[in-house]
Each structure stands twice: as structure tokens, then as C-alpha cells.
Design an enzyme around this catalytic site. Structure first.
Site: not given
Length: 408
Positions: A120, A122, A127, A136, A193, A195, A227, A231, A234, A238, A247, A251, A340, A354
Site C-alpha cells: 500500500d 501513500y 492526503h 505534526r 481509505e 484507493e 483499505d 486509526r 494505528q 505505528y 491496517k 482490505t 488514499t 480527513e
């Protein structure tokens, strides 16, 4: 394109320019899975038709998965596509072909191929930027490596399921609020997600790299992919190694694989890249492999988002080149996903993380309800189409899944 003798619905996204592949069974023979090609509201049993007409590719089509056909390589994929088109347009062949057509509504669809590996990516700048801003806020939204290579992770092939398979809410460790230690329980932030997935046919040897122009020699086609993501699980797990239990539980993929050859008119240039990419990823002098695919995300029958795939920063050709640049081999049935798909506008975001800005801005539904993340009983449906020849559409069908309560 000649005209089909089969009566097709007006403006069908499954016309002769599409001809996607899937695997199905019928109530009359529920134990025998067949490789089929969708045309309009019917499925053509490719093996039975090929056998009836003495086609040399009958044997590789006579299997319960697409894998033998995928492994045969691009010349065979194109030969069968030409044959199927002839079968459906030559009126002299109608008596031999018509008995092998099955109404879509009478078929049960299955996972169309045996998944070898799953990666997968990114690859949406929108996104990745949104996620960076959320998590962040005092740093750069994108990590320093993001604009130099397609970021990805190796997922779990064994939990790839076909559209319509229920998804059980996963359980795991999560850190709730200011608690000093984690707790175990069902995910409270279950997400999706939206995709696009790419299915590998032709394998490679260890040490062999796949250059940008060779995408179509190795990738057979395209599917839709959800996917599912926990959250809260994760977020706790992560760092420092990335996604794992948040995850790996499910899927979902659509039952129809649209051949790359059906998407020639959907190819577009990707967005400008700055800074310039390293030579093995630099597609500035290549035919573009961006794809104009329009996705729609639905929740319980209501549209909540319409993400545009054409804006993805990295293409499938770049993802495949990066996957193999270290010498990693490809296997028939490998699946790699875009990550995503999100656009610049709120209504174009491809996940609830999001759409609700990490749960702080709930999505209002037309029935008066609202959502931050998914609740038990919710059903998500992702559909898509791409421009086809002469103003037509190439359809991908949809990938659906209903959330079931956690089993503890």
C-alpha cells in the site's frame, strides 16, 4: 469499435471498450467458479465460450481464479481481449456464444485472483499534507522523503477480501486521551481509505528491476480498493515501524479488474513534481501514466466524497519502479494500491480522518445523522468511472463492505 449483437443498456459503463474480468458462480453450479468478462448486464463465461469456438487460450481461462491467465502475459491478455470482442460482435458466432452469457444479477462474485503480496502506497499529496497538518502541526506537513519517492508499506495479502464481505470491527491496543497506559478493546476510530489497486500478472526474477515504460508488460489491470483502517490502533502502534494491526484486518477489492488496455483514453499527465525526481522515477520524458479516474464514496447510501485520482503525485508506473528498484521480485497476483485518494477540497477527501479532521468536524448526512468515524452497521460503497472513447465511460463497479461489531 464494431457494434455488439447483444443488446446493451444505453450509456453502459461496461461496453465493448471496457470488458473487465471477474470470477463468479451461479446458483445452478455454486461449486464451480468461472472466469468471466462483464459486458452490459451480463457475464460471459470465457472458458466455456473459448472451448465452444476452439480458441487456443481456452485452457488458461478454465480455472477458478484469474492467476493462470494473468501469468500468461500481455500478448495473451491482448489476444483474449480481441477474441472476446469478436465473439460479442460477429453475428455469425452468436448461436455459439449466447448460451454462455449469465445475467449479472444471477451471479455471485468472488475474489478474482489469488493475492500473492500486497503493498500500500501513500501517493496523494493532498492526503499526506492533511495528515501531516493534523499530527505534526508544529512541523512541516510532508516528511523530507515524501517528494523524492513513493512511500509505502508491505501489507497482509491474506486479509484481502472481495466486495460485499462484512468487516468485523477490529480490536487492539489504543491510548485513550491522557491515560498513562494503553487499554485493549474494539477500535473507536474505524475508517476507510478510498484507493485504486493495480494487479500484477507477469512476474520477475529476483534482482530484476521494472523500468517506467514496462508497467503495461507486468500489470494486467485496475480495481477499486478500500483499505480499512483503525486509526486509534494505528496511532499507538505505528512509531517507529509504521502500520500493522491498524491496517491488517481487512482490505476490500472490487470484483471487476479493468484491463489497462481499456484505459488508454483515461491517461493524463500527473501534477508537476518539485524537486526533480531521481532518474529511475523521472517520467518527464515518458508517456504519462496518470489516470483520470473519478471516485465516489458513499456511506449508507449517501455520497460523502468524490476524490479525483488524476491528482495523485505518483503514478502506478513509478510505484512499480520503486517497488522493484532494490531487486525485489514480482509474483503473479501481487497487488499494490495507490494510497488514499484525496483532492484539494473537503468534499474530495478519501477517508473520514480527513473528512472530519480527526473527528473534530463531523460529517452531516442527509438523514439527520452525522459521523466522525464508522459505527457498527454502517455500509461503505466506493465506485468509480474513467473517460472512455467517444465520450463513453469505463466503469469499475464498486467495492462495498458493512461493519459488524467486534467479537471479544
Amino acid at each position: 469499435m464494431p457494434t455488439a449483437w447483444l443488446e446493451l443498456p444505453e450509456d453502459t459503463p461496461f461496453g465493448l471498450n471496457n470488458l473487465p474480468y471477474g470470477v463468479y458462480t451461479t446458483p445452478q453450479d455454486p461449486e464451480t467458479a468461472c472466469v468471466g468478462v462483464r459486458v452490459g448486464d451480463h457475464i460471459l463465461d470465457t472458458a466455456a465460450c473459448a472451448q465452444a469456438l476452439g480458441d487456443p487460450n481456452a485452457d488458461i481461462l478454465d480455472h477458478p481464479t484469474l492467476n493462470p491467465f494473468l501469468a500468461a502475459g500481455r500478448p495473451t491478455w491482448q489476444a483474449v481481449r480481441r477474441s472476446v470482442t469478436t465473439w460479442l460482435t460477429d453475428t455469425a458466432l452468436r448461436p455459439a456464444v449466447e448460451p454462455h452469457l449469465v445475467p449479472v444479477e444471477d451471479a455471485t462474485m468472488h475474489l478474482p485472483f489469488e493475492v500473492a503480496d500486497y503493498v500500500d502506497f501513500y501517493s496523494s499529496e493532498h492526503h499526506a499534507t492533511n495528515v501531516g497538518k493534523m499530527f505534526r502541526p508544529d512541523a512541516e506537513a510532508l516528511t523530507p522523503n515524501w517528494k523524492h519517492m513513493p512511500i509505502g508499506y508491505h501489507g497482509r495479502a491474506g486479509t484481502v477480501v472481495v466486495s460485499g464481505t462484512p468487516v468485523i470491527r477490529p480490536a487492539g491496543q489504543r491510548m485513550d486521551g491522557d491515560d498513562p497506559s494503553p487499554v485493549f478493546g474494539p477500535s473507536r476510530r474505524l475508517d476507510i481509505e478510498a484507493e485504486v489497486g493495480f494487479v500484477v500478472g507477469t512476474p520477475t526474477r529476483t534482482g530484476e528491476r521494472v523500468p517506467l515504460p514496462a508497467l503495461a508488460d507486468h500489470v494486467f489491470g485496475v480495481c477499486l480498493l478500500n483499505d480499512w483502517s483503525a486509526r486509534d490502533i494505528q496511532a499507538w502502534e505505528y512509531r517507529p515501524l509504521g502500520p500493522f494491526l491498524g491496517k491488517s484486518f481487512a482490505t476490500s477489492v472490487s470484483p471487476w479488474i479493468v484491463p489497462l488496455d481499456a484505459l488508454a483514453t483515461a491517461r493524463v499527465s500527473p501534477p508537476p513534481r518539485d524537486p526533480a525526481l531521481l532518474p529511475y522515477l523521472d517520467d518527464s520524458k515518458e508517456e504519462p501514466w496518470g489516470l483520470d479516474i473519478r471516485l465516489t464514496v458513499g456511506l449508507n447510501g449517501y455520497t460523502v466524497s468524490e476524490p479525483p485520482f488524476s491528482g495523485m503525485y505518483y503514478t502506478a508506473a513509478q510505484q512499480l519502479a520503486h517497488m522493484t528498484v532494490n531487486g525485489a521480485s514480482l509474483r503473479t497476483g501481487d497487488l499494490f494500491a495507490s494510497g488514499t485518494v484525496s483532492g484539494p477540497e473537503r468534499e474530495q477527501r478519501g477517508c473520514f480522518l480527513e473528512l472530519t479532521w480527526a473527528g473534530r468536524e463531523p460529517v452531516a448526512l442527509p438523514d439527520g445523522n452525522q459521523r466522525t468515524f464508522l459505527e457498527d452497521g454502517d455500509e461503505v460503497a466506493i465506485s468509480a468511472w474513467a473517460p472512455g472513447p467517444d465520450g463513453g465511460r469505463i466503469g469499475f463497479g464498486e467495492v462495498t463492505g458493512r461493519v459488524l461489531p467486534a467479537t471479544l
